[in-house]
Write a protein that holds these residues in place. Structure first.
Motif, mmCIF file in Angstrom:
data_model
loop_
_atom_site.group_PDB
_atom_site.id
_atom_site.type_symbol
_atom_site.label_atom_id
_atom_site.label_comp_id
_atom_site.label_asym_id
_atom_site.label_seq_id
_atom_site.Cartn_x
_atom_site.Cartn_y
_atom_site.Cartn_z
ATOM 1 N N PRO A 15 0.814 -1.213 0.000
ATOM 2 C CA PRO A 15 0.000 0.000 0.000
ATOM 3 C C PRO A 15 0.855 1.274 0.000
ATOM 4 N N ALA A 16 0.339 2.318 -0.648
ATOM 5 C CA ALA A 16 1.077 3.578 -0.804
ATOM 6 C C ALA A 16 1.519 4.157 0.521
ATOM 7 N N GLN A 17 0.658 4.111 1.546
ATOM 8 C CA GLN A 17 1.044 4.693 2.837
ATOM 9 C C GLN A 17 2.201 3.931 3.476
ATOM 10 N N VAL A 18 2.290 2.630 3.239
ATOM 11 C CA VAL A 18 3.401 1.829 3.765
ATOM 12 C C VAL A 18 4.670 2.140 2.983
ATOM 13 N N ARG A 19 4.570 2.223 1.651
ATOM 14 C CA ARG A 19 5.742 2.571 0.831
ATOM 15 C C ARG A 19 6.302 3.917 1.249
ATOM 16 N N LYS A 20 5.438 4.865 1.548
ATOM 17 C CA LYS A 20 5.884 6.201 1.944
ATOM 18 C C LYS A 20 6.663 6.157 3.255
ATOM 19 N N VAL A 21 6.146 5.444 4.236
ATOM 20 C CA VAL A 21 6.818 5.333 5.535
ATOM 21 C C VAL A 21 8.170 4.641 5.396
ATOM 22 N N LEU A 22 8.235 3.604 4.555
ATOM 23 C CA LEU A 22 9.476 2.844 4.367
ATOM 24 C C LEU A 22 10.440 3.503 3.390
ATOM 25 N N ASN A 23 9.981 4.560 2.727
ATOM 26 C CA ASN A 23 10.758 5.189 1.659
ATOM 27 C C ASN A 23 11.106 4.153 0.592
ATOM 28 N N ALA A 24 10.159 3.273 0.308
ATOM 29 C CA ALA A 24 10.354 2.195 -0.664
ATOM 30 C C ALA A 24 9.915 2.661 -2.036
ATOM 31 N N LYS A 25 10.801 2.454 -2.982
ATOM 32 C CA LYS A 25 10.534 2.820 -4.370
ATOM 33 C C LYS A 25 10.641 1.577 -5.240
ATOM 34 N N SER A 26 10.499 1.733 -6.520
ATOM 35 C CA SER A 26 10.639 0.622 -7.441
ATOM 36 C C SER A 26 12.004 -0.041 -7.243
ATOM 37 N N CYS A 27 12.038 -1.337 -7.234
ATOM 38 C CA CYS A 27 13.245 -2.166 -7.073
ATOM 39 C C CYS A 27 13.757 -2.232 -5.638
ATOM 40 N N THR A 28 13.031 -1.677 -4.669
ATOM 41 C CA THR A 28 13.414 -1.837 -3.267
ATOM 42 C C THR A 28 13.222 -3.294 -2.882
ATOM 43 N N ARG A 29 14.241 -3.864 -2.263
ATOM 44 C CA ARG A 29 14.154 -5.263 -1.843
ATOM 45 C C ARG A 29 13.463 -5.339 -0.485
ATOM 46 N N LEU A 30 12.542 -6.278 -0.358
ATOM 47 C CA LEU A 30 11.856 -6.521 0.903
ATOM 48 C C LEU A 30 12.349 -7.833 1.492
ATOM 49 N N HIS A 31 12.695 -7.799 2.750
ATOM 50 C CA HIS A 31 13.140 -9.005 3.453
ATOM 51 C C HIS A 31 12.041 -9.424 4.419
#
Length: 69
Positions: A15-31
């Protein structure tokens, strides 16, 4: 709380609100980590090791003679 759905192919959208908090963009790896209690922890790896270069202030030099055993 944010929510998403897993597709039949095992895909989901963060979700967009989670991506914003994590500063996650395209190609961000999630563990992903599952605890023994069944909780799931997801961490975004947003920094590369190269971005950490120079972050420590270590100024210790060693004499060449001290390097020999």
């Amino acid at each position: 709380m944010a929510e998403s759905t897993i597709s039949s192919r095992g895909r989901t959208t963060v979700p967009a609100q989670v991506r914003k908090v994590l500063n996650a963009k395209s190609c961000t790896r999630l563990h992903w980590h599952v605890t023994p209690e069944g909780d799931v922890l997801v961490r975004a790896k947003t920094l590369s090791i190269r971005e950490l270069a120079g972050s420590l202030n270590v100024r210790k030099s060693v004499d060449i003679d001290d390097m020999d055993p």
